[in-house]
Design an enzyme around this catalytic site. Structure first.
Site, short mmCIF file in Angstrom:
data_model
loop_
_atom_site.label_atom_id
_atom_site.label_comp_id
_atom_site.label_asym_id
_atom_site.label_seq_id
_atom_site.Cartn_x
_atom_site.Cartn_y
_atom_site.Cartn_z
N CYS A 172 0.79 -1.23 0.00
CA CYS A 172 0.00 0.00 0.00
C CYS A 172 0.83 1.28 0.00
CB CYS A 172 -0.96 -0.01 1.19
SG CYS A 172 -2.15 -1.36 1.12
N HIS A 312 -2.70 8.68 5.74
CA HIS A 312 -3.05 7.38 5.18
C HIS A 312 -4.52 7.10 5.49
CE1 HIS A 312 -2.40 3.39 3.59
NE2 HIS A 312 -2.91 2.86 4.67
N GLU A 323 -0.99 6.18 13.15
CA GLU A 323 -0.45 7.37 12.51
C GLU A 323 -0.74 8.64 13.29
OE1 GLU A 323 -1.64 8.59 8.60
OE2 GLU A 323 -3.51 7.48 8.71
N LYS A 344 -9.36 8.85 1.63
CA LYS A 344 -9.93 7.51 1.51
C LYS A 344 -11.38 7.49 1.98
CE LYS A 344 -5.63 4.85 2.05
NZ LYS A 344 -4.67 5.96 2.31
N HIS A 349 -9.69 2.91 -0.72
CA HIS A 349 -8.29 2.52 -0.62
C HIS A 349 -7.92 1.66 -1.83
CE1 HIS A 349 -4.47 1.37 0.70
NE2 HIS A 349 -4.72 0.86 1.89
#
Length: 422
Positions: A172, A312, A323, A344, A349
């Site tokens: 990813c 992310h 994160e 996202k 994703h």
């Protein structure tokens, strides 16, 4: 005669195909409006699966200018990459002014030709009924589907690149890492121009079943538009998606000399691995924080220079907390003053492609001086206590963007994009 170490790198062209949008203008319109492109899967009957929603791209290869032969030869992900590369080159206005051997390609993908491989397996096995398969039924394009390096080779043929050509597959983070690799090629003098980005089309039964097995994807099937909920206390997994984004990277002074439109300078890039677990993440976010620190150091910037963080933000509980901790660890108190968001929530994703799609979103945030929102963020997780720009886009000064990625296998990547000085 071309070699000069540590050259600066500009992004001068962009091509994107994302859920709910075709091209950069439609993409930004969707993001800035806070619209979601998630829907019930239409590519196959999703009813047997735990997660039945995805963010699909309404892509018509023929309308995009691909010939019947190209359509038959190329996997869907390769088609995305080729179309976006053509668009990025046209957007850059570069033409044929650079010698072919000084042009490279760096393409990222997590699952490469998964769409075609699964389709061909079903044909060969009579939908899984036969163990013995006849080579007479084998597609003449099977080699193209089996070998991931065919993807960047197709892009190289389209853009006329005879320099370094590479495939980057880091799960990813592939879409960030492929651009980072392209930047390195220019900085070290191996190329003057690199077409870099990523493409993935993973909405297939086998990929959906794989994520079902580890319970990584959402079960909010009843209202697809509300299924992706990064940083929300009610989130329960990510929404699978497809997409692609490609960029033209070139040496900064050369871009300035020819009067190119410069979206941004790539100030810094770094990637790390946690060497810990295939899917698990440490709660302190140390590896992502280290990637951020190194990327900022490369850009010669302090943490307080960051105007916006493109997270992310997958919508899994462990990622969002991981994160959040990484931002606090790397940015310190400035993390609490910096808007953060996850696109996202709107486009899902797309695995290896998403890092490049998020670079595109970051560039457009700089172009429009606005931060895209985190859609569906209504009930904040107390452990995710930063400014995640819920629901609505926000006008904001954006001269420096930090965009990050996190992937299975422990990959953690960070890129710093800055507004190039006039």
């Amino acid at each position: 005669m071309h070699r000069r170490l540590n050259r600066r790198v500009a992004i001068t062209g962009m091509g994107i195909r994302a859920p709910g949008s075709l091209g950069k203008d439609a993409f930004w319109e969707l993001l800035s409006a806070g619209q979601t492109a998630t829907r019930r899967i239409t590519f196959f009957d999703p009813s047997p699966y735990r997660s039945q929603v995805a963010a699909e791209v309404d892509f018509d290869a023929q309308a995009e200018g691909l010939s019947p032969r190209e359509i038959r030869r190329m996997d869907r992900a390769t088609q995305f990459a080729v179309v976006c590369a053509r668009e990025a080159m046209a957007d850059s206005g570069l033409g044929e002014s650079v010698a072919a051997h000084r042009v490279g390609v760096s393409l990222g993908s997590a699952v490469a030709a998964a769409t075609s491989l699964e389709r061909e397996y079903l044909v060969l096995s009579d939908s899984g009924k036969r163990w013995t398969m006849s080579p007479d039924q084998l597609s003449p394009q099977m080699y193209d589907y089996m070998v991931p390096s065919v993807m960047p080779a197709e892009v190289a043929w389209v853009v006329g690149a005879e320099g370094p050509v590479a495939m980057v597959s880091d799960g990813c983070t592939s879409g960030l890492d492929s651009v980072g690799h392209g930047v390195a090629l220019i900085r070290e003098g191996s190329a003057d121009v690199v077409v870099a980005g990523a493409a993935d089309t993973p909405i297939t039964p086998i990929v959906v079943a794989s994520f079902d097995a580890i319970k990584a994807t959402t079960t909010y099937n009843d209202v697809p538009s509300e299924a992706s909920r990064p940083f929300d206390g009610t989130r329960n997994g990510f929404v699978l998606a497809e997409g692609a984004a490609m960029f033209v990277l070139e040496e900064l002074t050369a871009a300035q000399r020819r009067g190119a439109h410069i979206y941004a300078e790539v100030g810094g890039f770094a990637t790390r691995c946690n060497a810990y677990h295939m899917t698990g993440l440490k709660t302190d976010g140390r590896e992502m924080a280290e990637a951020i620190r190194v990327a900022l150091d490369m850009a010669r910037l302090n943490a307080d220079a960051v105007d916006y963080v493109n997270a992310h933000g997958s919508g899994t509980k462990q990622n969002d907390r991981h994160e959040t901790a990484a931002f606090k660890r790397s940015l310190g108190e400035h993390a609490y003053r910096t808007p953060v968001s996850s696109i996202k929530s709107m486009v899902g994703h797309s695995l290896g492609a998403i890092g490049s799609v998020e670079i595109a979103a970051s560039l457009l945030a700089m172009e429009n001086q606005a931060v895209p929102p985190t859609a569906n963020l209504h009930s904040a997780d107390p452990e995710c206590d930063l400014d995640y720009v819920p629901v609505h886009a926000r006008e904001h000064r954006v001269d420096t963007v930090l965009t990050v990625g996190s992937g299975f296998g422990g990959f953690q990547s960070a890129m710093v994009l800055t507004r190039a000085a006039a």
